[in-house]
Motif scaffolding. Structure first.
Motif, PDB file in Angstrom:
ATOM      1  N   HIS A   1     -61.800 -19.841 -48.630  1.00 53.16           N
ATOM      2  CA  HIS A   1     -63.116 -20.014 -49.278  1.00 53.16           C
ATOM      3  C   HIS A   1     -63.937 -21.179 -48.709  1.00 53.16           C
ATOM      4  CE1 HIS A   1     -65.410 -18.184 -52.478  1.00 53.16           C
ATOM      5  NE2 HIS A   1     -65.920 -19.346 -52.755  1.00 53.16           N
ATOM      6  N   LYS A   2     -63.564 -21.661 -47.521  1.00 52.03           N
ATOM      7  CA  LYS A   2     -64.321 -22.760 -46.898  1.00 52.03           C
ATOM      8  C   LYS A   2     -64.643 -22.405 -45.459  1.00 52.03           C
ATOM      9  CE  LYS A   2     -61.261 -26.035 -47.316  1.00 52.03           C
ATOM     10  NZ  LYS A   2     -60.099 -25.636 -48.090  1.00 52.03           N
ATOM     11  N   PRO A   3     -65.777 -22.902 -44.940  1.00 54.96           N
ATOM     12  CA  PRO A   3     -66.071 -22.667 -43.523  1.00 54.96           C
ATOM     13  C   PRO A   3     -65.010 -23.332 -42.663  1.00 54.96           C
ATOM     14  CG  PRO A   3     -67.937 -23.719 -44.654  1.00 54.96           C
ATOM     15  CD  PRO A   3     -66.782 -23.754 -45.593  1.00 54.96           C
ATOM     16  N   TRP A   4     -64.521 -22.626 -41.643  1.00 52.23           N
ATOM     17  CA  TRP A   4     -63.652 -23.243 -40.655  1.00 52.23           C
ATOM     18  C   TRP A   4     -64.503 -23.563 -39.428  1.00 52.23           C
ATOM     19  CZ3 TRP A   4     -59.452 -25.877 -39.921  1.00 52.23           C
ATOM     20  CH2 TRP A   4     -59.042 -26.115 -38.596  1.00 52.23           C
ATOM     21  N   LEU A   5     -64.622 -24.865 -39.117  1.00 48.37           N
ATOM     22  CA  LEU A   5     -65.498 -25.278 -38.018  1.00 48.37           C
ATOM     23  C   LEU A   5     -64.722 -25.753 -36.796  1.00 48.37           C
ATOM     24  CD1 LEU A   5     -68.093 -27.260 -40.173  1.00 48.37           C
ATOM     25  CD2 LEU A   5     -68.096 -24.833 -39.575  1.00 48.37           C
ATOM     26  N   GLY A   6     -63.402 -25.894 -36.916  1.00 50.07           N
ATOM     27  CA  GLY A   6     -62.607 -26.413 -35.800  1.00 50.07           C
ATOM     28  C   GLY A   6     -63.067 -27.805 -35.441  1.00 50.07           C
ATOM     29  N   ARG A   7     -63.273 -28.046 -34.155  1.00 45.76           N
ATOM     30  CA  ARG A   7     -63.774 -29.351 -33.729  1.00 45.76           C
ATOM     31  C   ARG A   7     -65.305 -29.377 -33.804  1.00 45.76           C
ATOM     32  NH1 ARG A   7     -61.373 -30.150 -28.038  1.00 45.76           N
ATOM     33  NH2 ARG A   7     -61.498 -27.882 -27.999  1.00 45.76           N
TER      34      ARG A   7
END
Lengths: 340, 340
Positions: free
Chosen positions: A158-164
């Motif tokens: 339920h959260k954005p995954w932005l990586g680096r």
């Protein structure tokens, strides 16, 4: 000043696209009270874009019956590299003269007189689908924005995954190694076959080589200088063979690229948005879903594939979601009035 | 019974592979005190595999100087579909007669007399690299296990990302749409070009069609019936042109597939393990890293690419990490002795 707007905690959202700038005013329940859009300037530089953004935001406020300065905050979804903290946008390739860094946040705050927050266009649109659109039932999903390019947003837990900071580039999944040159300069990316800009370049090349197509006639008839989503749709409706061939390839390639992402992440859902995605609608969502199937490693429980629930407005609604909701000045006033 | 082993909280780990079964005994600091390996049975069925596992685990305990029944628990990394709660393994294609579901956990507990926990082979190996190996410095990484197939494990925020249970299938990223038939039955997957099983099928086909290669001579000389990692290495060292061609393609395809995953997830690191990965070592990690470069969307800060720090032992060490550390009987005793 309109104190009622402040009381209602009205927020602004601006979707800064390569083709158009769209602004909306929403209330605290995300209801759109007013909207406006203008074509993105095709010449000048970042300050001209900022002026156009301020103008269209003001128009949207007028449409909502409030003064723009009364909004609690404005959120912006922008292409390019965003530094949300610094309020800068760097290297927004589809915008005129925007190769370097520009302090868009500060400039807009100056023009609008309200706090401004910046976010990545695809990230805010994906988040809007999660919070308000077709993604509401899910904990994990991939948003795929089929337009000028192919944008992607990844939601996990339920959260954005932005990586680096740069995750989501599903448009640059390699589907045909050594294949067609992409607008990013690399080869064989999904976007090289399915992005509207890349498809236009390819169509033009084939047309110039003598291949029949009505695409460019329709473009001229409608007084446009690029192949918009509407032009592609008209050409398909007119049974233009080249348009069909290119769109069929785009669907196949999108299917392979999205299936690869699903094989890696095993998300619950995929949401298809973007100019072409929204324009083509459910029948093409079905087609993309079918094109994914032959490549899904776990094929007995494919992810749900949905059309973006917010349509064209997702970008602006997502931008409004990140608008600052407390004005720095008001914050100080509150602090003074309490025991803090 | 050896009470000292219990006091030392010694654990067992079994890596159940398609070619070999490896067992280790570790102490609470993950130090390997004893190990043993046997070839995986090529006939029979799941009960025979369980008996072989029990045998090699017992051997490893002997090597460590303890009785197997004194271990606090044994963890197993297995191919196929794992139901950790039910203790079952379903459809482990590379194991003899293992098409249906088998209660491996219960069977091993019966044979070994200690609590057993099951995990997916690739997941436990990725987790071992994160906790004990080359992944220690990172919060996010992708583990790529280049062996019979291409396994993948995804670590995000220092935790395994499993999706709906089947994430990580980087081997089934489509790199050449409509391309070579994969061992999974689909087309154009990374594994179709880079998996050892797929490469063997392809090499055999070319060899039967008259193409010269020393691969099968080396295989016969060494008394093997498949092209092991060691045979591929010998053929490369002997400058076998076909072996070079197939491995070069594998490296290219791995580069494209891994780069696509990095474009989507923007992880900090990639770890290359598996039979071929570990056998070929650093020079090939370098080659894979170079093959990723042309496909990385953000190319000015590529992820770090490392060789698996635990080498061949990663699977068994990862299995030991999931071993139950408290015996159900002991648990009851503790509960009785306290105020609970």
């Amino acid at each position: 000043m309109s104190p009622s707007a402040r009381t209602l905690r009205l927020r602004g959202g601006i979707d800064l696209g390569g083709t158009k700038i769209e602004a909306i005013v929403v209330d605290s329940r995300h209801k759109v009270l007013g909207s406006a859009r203008v074509p993105t300037p095709t010449s000048g530089g970042p300050p001209d874009v900022a002026t156009a953004m301020s103008g269209v935001m003001t128009e949207a406020a007028v449409a909502a019956g409030v003064e723009v300065s009364a909004l609690v905050g404005v959120g912006v979804g922008s292409p390019g590299e965003i530094d949300a903290k610094a309020g800068t946008v760097t290297g927004a390739g589809n915008l005129p003269g925007w190769t370097g860094k520009f302090e868009l946040g500060e400039k807009l705050e100056e023009l609008l007189g309200v706090p401004v927050a910046l976010g990545n266009d695809v990230e805010v649109a994906t988040n809007a689908e999660l919070k308000l659109g077709a993604g509401k039932p899910y904990q994990s999903l991939i948003g795929v924005f089929w337009g000028t390019g192919i944008g992607g947003g990844v939601i996990l837990d339920h959260k954005p995954w932005l990586g680096r900071g740069d995750a989501g580039e599903i448009g640059h999944t390699v589907v045909r190694q050594g294949g067609r040159r992409c607008t990013c300069g690399r080869r064989g990316c999904v976007e090289a076959y399915a992005g509207r800009a890349a498809m236009e370049i390819h169509a033009r090349k084939l047309h110039e080589a003598g291949r029949h197509t009505a695409l460019f006639e329709i473009m001229h008839e409608r007084g446009r200088d690029r192949l918009t989503s509407g032009i592609w749709q008209r050409a398909l409706e007119a049974n233009d063979q080249l348009a069909h061939k290119l769109i069929d390839t785009a669907v196949k390639v999108l299917g392979a690229g999205i299936a690869s992402a699903v094989n890696l992440l095993d998300v619950e859902a995929v949401i298809i948005g973007g100019g072409l995605g929204v324009r083509f609608g459910e029948p093409y969502v079905e087609r993309i879903s079918a094109a994914m199937r032959p490549h899904l490693f776990v094929d007995d429980r494919p992810p749900r594939v949905h059309l973006a629930g917010l349509g064209d407005l997702g970008g602006a609604l997502g931008a409004a979601l990140i608008a600052p909701t407390r004005r720095p000045a008001a914050k100080v006033a509150v602090a003074t009035a309490t025991t803090e």
